[in-house]
Design an enzyme around this catalytic site. Structure first.
Site, PDB file in Angstrom:
ATOM      1  N   GLU A  73     -46.149   0.000   6.157  1.00 51.67           N
ATOM      2  CA  GLU A  73     -46.475  -1.421   6.276  1.00 51.67           C
ATOM      3  C   GLU A  73     -45.371  -2.186   7.006  1.00 51.67           C
ATOM      4  OE1 GLU A  73     -49.828  -2.877   4.281  1.00 51.67           O
ATOM      5  OE2 GLU A  73     -49.595  -1.313   5.786  1.00 51.67           O
ATOM      6  N   THR A 114     -51.637 -10.356  10.718  1.00 51.69           N
ATOM      7  CA  THR A 114     -50.918 -10.511   9.462  1.00 51.69           C
ATOM      8  C   THR A 114     -49.622 -11.283   9.653  1.00 51.69           C
ATOM      9  OG1 THR A 114     -51.853  -8.434   8.645  1.00 51.69           O
ATOM     10  CG2 THR A 114     -49.893  -9.256   7.522  1.00 51.69           C
TER      11      THR A 114
END
Length: 320
Positions: free
Chosen positions: A140, A193
């Site tokens: 991530e 994001t």
């Protein structure tokens, strides 16, 4: 040569009030990763990407910059140094993307989790699933610059996962109530994001903090006691949703449509633009999802969307 195919499904991070500390997995859709190991010696990087499909050519082929291959490299380094396992040879990786990018559906986490499940199987299961979460979190960081676990952990472990602490990592797996269903609607638009995180406040008031803590505690209690009404009442986010809602065309109308169709509650999936709703029956979940799609179409941008209705996935990443 030996090949293994791993699969991991979409996940929803935050779950309204649980920003960066709560997430869950659904059963579909998901990403597939095929790893093929050759015993021949290979100069250079021990993992290479042979192909990527379903990404529109957007994902990097550099194994150190692609989430799925990066986590395999970290995994190999770990089992070589901490498990004393021989990792000679070469691994070729094929990534099949079935999740849309920048969707709020845990796309990067699914790729990482599928790759780790396949790598662990390929090398004789040297790691537990809980150990694999550590590598998925590092993926991530590569994907969006933040090593958060609310997608990565449920992608590996399934169920709901509560992150009590990041230092050290302390995860609590919460099995879902039997009759809890998720409607997940993805409008045909992207929301990166990194940008969605940039609009969040760096400080919040004590009043907002206490409201958020109360809802997180109540949501966990509702899940553990199968109190569906309490689950619905607790899906209130006073931190991220107010800032991110304006980034999603028609959000307020979509949320209202889900609730009017009988959903227990509704909020942004991860950083968006996808939106999820919980229901206590599959019939209501389908009705809520269809109402959400109609609301997206009726928005100013007339957005088409995809919908999935699913129970909570209990298995997590697995081998196909």
């Amino acid at each position: 040569m030996k090949s293994v195919r791993g699969f991991a499904s979409a996940t929803v991070g935050n779950v309204a009030c649980g920003f960066d500390i709560l997430g869950f997995a659904i059963t579909e859709p998901g990403d597939e990763v095929i790893l093929t190991r050759s015993e021949r010696k290979h100069t250079g990087c021990p993992v290479t990407i042979s192909s990527i499909s379903g990404d529109g050519g957007k994902l990097p082929l550099d194994p150190r910059k692609n989430t799925s291959s990066f986590v395999v490299l970290k995994f190999l380094e770990y089992i070589r140094t901490h498990k004393g396992q021989d990792c000679t040879g070469h691994i070729s990786l094929e990534l099949k993307k079935h999740l849309p990018l920048s969707s709020g559906m845990g796309s990067s986490a699914a790729s990482a989790a599928a790759a780790l499940a396949a790598a662990n199987e390929l090398l004789g299961r040297p790691c537990t699933k809980m150990e694999l979460v550590h590598f998925a979190i590092e993926g991530e960081r590569v994907a969006c610059g933040s090593a958060h676990a609310d997608n990565a952990a449920p992608a590996i472990l399934g169920n709901f996962v509560l992150i009590r602490s990041y230092t050290p990592l302390d995860l609590i797996v919460i099995p879902p109530p039997e009759k809890l269903f998720c409607s997940l609607v993805h409008p045909h638009t992207e929301l990166r994001t990194s940008f969605a995180r940039s609009v969040l406040p760096t400080d919040i008031t004590l009043k907002d903090a206490t409201r958020q803590w109360g809802n997180v505690g109540a949501l966990v209690a509702g899940l553990l006691t199968s109190d569906y009404a309490l689950v619905g009442r607790s899906l209130v986010d006073v931190v991220a949703e107010p800032k991110r809602a304006p980034l999603i065309p028609g959000f307020a109308e979509v949320k209202e449509a889900a609730l009017n169709a009988g959903a227990l509650g509704c909020s942004i999936a991860g950083s968006g633009p996808s939106i999820f709703a919980f229901s206590d029956s599959t019939e209501t979940a389908h009705a809520a999802g269809e109402a959400m799609q109609k609301a997206f179409l009726a928005s100013k941008k007339s957005l088409k969307s995809d919908m999935w209705v699913s129970p909570i996935c209990r298995e997590g990443a697995r081998i196909l």
